[in-house]
Enzyme design. Structure first.
Site, PDB file in Angstrom:
ATOM      1  N   GLY A 121       0.804  -1.220   0.000  1.00 16.34           N
ATOM      2  CA  GLY A 121       0.000   0.000   0.000  1.00 16.34           C
ATOM      3  C   GLY A 121       0.832   1.262   0.000  1.00 16.34           C
ATOM      4  O   GLY A 121       1.343   1.676   1.044  1.00 16.34           O
ATOM      5  N   GLY A 128      -0.907   8.987  -6.936  1.00 15.73           N
ATOM      6  CA  GLY A 128       0.031   7.862  -6.883  1.00 15.73           C
ATOM      7  C   GLY A 128       1.385   8.196  -7.461  1.00 15.73           C
ATOM      8  O   GLY A 128       2.414   7.693  -6.997  1.00 15.73           O
ATOM      9  N   ILE A 155      -5.320  -0.620  -3.987  1.00 22.74           N
ATOM     10  CA  ILE A 155      -4.339  -1.579  -3.481  1.00 22.74           C
ATOM     11  C   ILE A 155      -4.682  -3.004  -3.948  1.00 22.74           C
ATOM     12  O   ILE A 155      -5.693  -3.576  -3.530  1.00 22.74           O
ATOM     13  CB  ILE A 155      -4.245  -1.504  -1.934  1.00 22.74           C
ATOM     14  CG1 ILE A 155      -3.971  -0.053  -1.507  1.00 22.74           C
ATOM     15  CG2 ILE A 155      -3.183  -2.459  -1.408  1.00 22.74           C
ATOM     16  CD1 ILE A 155      -2.781   0.612  -2.195  1.00 22.74           C
ATOM     17  N   THR A 156      -3.806  -3.549  -4.806  1.00 28.18           N
ATOM     18  CA  THR A 156      -4.019  -4.905  -5.331  1.00 28.18           C
ATOM     19  C   THR A 156      -3.921  -5.914  -4.183  1.00 28.18           C
ATOM     20  O   THR A 156      -3.035  -5.803  -3.332  1.00 28.18           O
ATOM     21  CB  THR A 156      -2.970  -5.238  -6.402  1.00 28.18           C
ATOM     22  OG1 THR A 156      -3.060  -4.255  -7.419  1.00 28.18           O
ATOM     23  CG2 THR A 156      -3.200  -6.611  -7.019  1.00 28.18           C
ATOM     24  N   ARG A 266      -9.413 -18.749 -40.685  1.00 29.53           N
ATOM     25  CA  ARG A 266     -10.441 -17.843 -41.241  1.00 29.53           C
ATOM     26  C   ARG A 266     -10.165 -17.572 -42.724  1.00 29.53           C
ATOM     27  O   ARG A 266      -9.087 -17.090 -43.079  1.00 29.53           O
ATOM     28  CB  ARG A 266     -10.420 -16.529 -40.470  1.00 29.53           C
ATOM     29  CG  ARG A 266     -11.415 -15.515 -40.963  1.00 29.53           C
ATOM     30  CD  ARG A 266     -12.807 -15.894 -40.521  1.00 29.53           C
ATOM     31  NE  ARG A 266     -13.782 -14.870 -40.841  1.00 29.53           N
ATOM     32  CZ  ARG A 266     -15.056 -14.946 -40.473  1.00 29.53           C
ATOM     33  NH1 ARG A 266     -15.488 -15.991 -39.782  1.00 29.53           N
ATOM     34  NH2 ARG A 266     -15.884 -14.000 -40.791  1.00 29.53           N
ATOM     35  N   ILE A 335      -7.314  -8.693 -35.846  1.00 29.12           N
ATOM     36  CA  ILE A 335      -7.166  -9.886 -36.692  1.00 29.12           C
ATOM     37  C   ILE A 335      -8.427 -10.760 -36.597  1.00 29.12           C
ATOM     38  O   ILE A 335      -8.827 -11.401 -37.561  1.00 29.12           O
ATOM     39  CB  ILE A 335      -5.887 -10.666 -36.297  1.00 29.12           C
ATOM     40  CG1 ILE A 335      -4.644  -9.845 -36.679  1.00 29.12           C
ATOM     41  CG2 ILE A 335      -5.847 -12.055 -36.945  1.00 29.12           C
ATOM     42  CD1 ILE A 335      -3.356 -10.302 -36.034  1.00 29.12           C
ATOM     43  N   GLU A 361       2.181   0.580 -10.963  1.00 31.22           N
ATOM     44  CA  GLU A 361       3.619   0.455 -10.655  1.00 31.22           C
ATOM     45  C   GLU A 361       4.463   1.446 -11.467  1.00 31.22           C
ATOM     46  O   GLU A 361       5.570   1.136 -11.898  1.00 31.22           O
ATOM     47  CB  GLU A 361       4.082  -1.000 -10.832  1.00 31.22           C
ATOM     48  CG  GLU A 361       3.360  -1.907  -9.828  1.00 31.22           C
ATOM     49  CD  GLU A 361       3.652  -3.382  -9.981  1.00 31.22           C
ATOM     50  OE1 GLU A 361       4.565  -3.737 -10.738  1.00 31.22           O
ATOM     51  OE2 GLU A 361       2.950  -4.180  -9.326  1.00 31.22           O
TER      52      GLU A 361
END
Ligand SMILES: Cc1cc2nc3c(=O)[nH]c(=O)nc-3n(C[C@H](O)[C@H](O)[C@H](O)COP(=O)(O)OP(=O)(O)OC[C@H]3O[C@@H](n4cnc5c(N)ncnc54)[C@H](O)[C@@H]3O)c2cc1C
Length: 379
Positions: A121, A128, A155-156, A266, A335, A361
């Site tokens: 954190g 940030g 916060i991950t 395709r 694509i 990050e």
């Protein structure tokens, strides 16, 4: 490759590749729709992957920083969200590995190896990028412990973590030198965890706000030395930026593999679209860029493993890999034509996941400031 993996690293790579095919890739869409997958976390723990880079005395697998990057890279080939979960977990737990006292390492690292989840954190709602301007504070308490006030954003692993490594001001007048790091357990009195963010992508990784309201901590919650938290955080981000390179390389490869199968099957104007130069050139650029991402990522991981400073190289790796990954995922979506716009064909999810790699990050702008400033200062 500029260097060779050891035999053990090759074995781990094969093992994680298998694990990803069987356990990770099939869950990625489910995580996008439902959020963090506790079942996958259990399987990562059972497979010994949560602590694979920790010393055996802590119950880890005895690997090194290159090993953890191999794991993140391989997992990202099945799920960028799951790889981000591991990246954030190690970013936080490794602060204890690198800066903790022996008592802290003995207490927390075996838990990390056994699957306890960690979160890092630093960011606050007020900003940030200017990380030294955080406002959360910690003051000494009468009983020798600490009292924390303030909050964190984005916060991950928050909401699923067992421990948080929180950066806060212990000397608000001292700028970056007044920031210290603290270990906060999820059940600490005064810690409030907000709702899960409804994110664009990386939805299999949990993200919340945190609030600290006279949060009480014991004396030994201080991680490392007082006033050194900012330096520790910046060093940790150097390592985490290598992980972002690995996620970008893995996610790009995942997208390209789906696009390749599609381009070979395709049929337009009487032949597979992969036979047209306009499509072939896209694959040429993507393959070259993915190889460049891998080389930068593993070369920088090797620098970290050898104890060399890698601030510039990690920033370059993240900037290049994150930026190119977004473009590769968009190209793969193109694509697939109309099917690229459908959730059924997965690539639209990868486009949403990839964008985070240019923000978290260290944003592209902040990385460019770091790299540009460093390069211009070189003689
Ligand atoms: C999904 C997700 C997960 C995250 N996980 C974590 C985590 O685990 N722990 C944690 O601490 N943080 C985490 N973050 C926060 C992340 O690191 C920040 O979002 C990021 O650093 C940017 O901060 P900000 O959002 O406050 O943007 P700001 O700092 O407000 O920046 C806004 C914009 O201005 C640009 N900008 C700022 N300053 C300059 C400048 N000087 N020159 C040019 N441009 C500039 C930025 O690049 C950005 O484009 C996460 C974010 C997300 C989205």
């Amino acid at each position: 490759m500029m260097f060779q993996f050891t035999e053990e690293q090759k074995m781990i790579r094969e093992m994680v590749r298998e694990f990803t095919k069987k356990e990770v890739e099939p869950r990625d869409k489910w995580m996008d729709e439902n959020g963090f997958d506790y079942e996958l976390h259990k399987k990562l723990t059972q497979a010994g992957l949560m602590g694979i880079h920790l010393e055996e005395k802590y119950g880890g697998g005895g690997g090194d920083p290159v090993t953890s990057i191999i794991v993140i890279h391989e997992i990202a080939k099945g799920s960028a969200s799951a790889a981000l979960f591991l990246d954030a977990n190690w970013l936080a737990a490794d602060l204890i590995l690198y800066h903790g006292t022996e008592a802290q390492k003995d207490k927390y690292l075996p838990q990390a190896a056994q699957g306890k989840i960690f979160a890092f954190g630093l960011t606050e709602a007020s900003g940030g990028s200017d990380a030294a301007a955080i406002k959360s504070t910690v003051v000494p308490a009468a009983d020798g412990g600490w009292v924390m006030n303030g909050g964190k954003a984005w916060i991950t692993n928050s909401g699923v973590a067992d421990y948080y490594i929180i950066l806060a001001k212990t000397d608000p007048e001292a700028g970056a030198k007044g920031i210290s790091a603290f270990i906060v357990p999820k059940d600490a009195e005064g810690l409030a965890i907000g709702k899960f963010e409804d994110k664009m992508g990386m939805r299999g990784s949990a993200t919340c706000e945190l609030a600290f309201n006279n949060l009480r901590l014991p004396a030994d919650a201080l991680l490392g030395q007082l006033g050194m938290g900012f330096k520790y955080a910046m060093q940790a981000l150097d390592g985490a930026r290598i992980s972002i390179g690995a996620i970008a390389a893995g996610l790009s490869e995942h997208a390209m593999n789906i696009a390749r199968s599609y381009a070979n099957e395709r049929v337009c104007f009487g032949k597979p679209i992969g036979k047209f130069q306009g499509i072939q050139f896209k694959f040429a650029d993507m393959a070259a860029e993915i190889r460049a991402m891998e080389l930068m990522t593993y070369d920088t991981a090797k620098m970290k493993a050898e104890g060399l400073r890698h601030t510039l190289e990690a920033a370059e790796t993240k900037l290049f890999s994150g930026t190119r990954c977004t473009q590769i995922c968009l190209e793969c979506q193109q694509i697939l034509g109309g099917n690229g716009y459908s959730k059924e064909f997965h690539v639209e999810r990868f486009v949403r996941d990839a964008k985070l790699l240019e923000i978290g990050e260290g944003t592209n702008e902040i990385l460019r400031m770091l790299i540009g400033g460093t390069v211009l200062a070189q003689k």
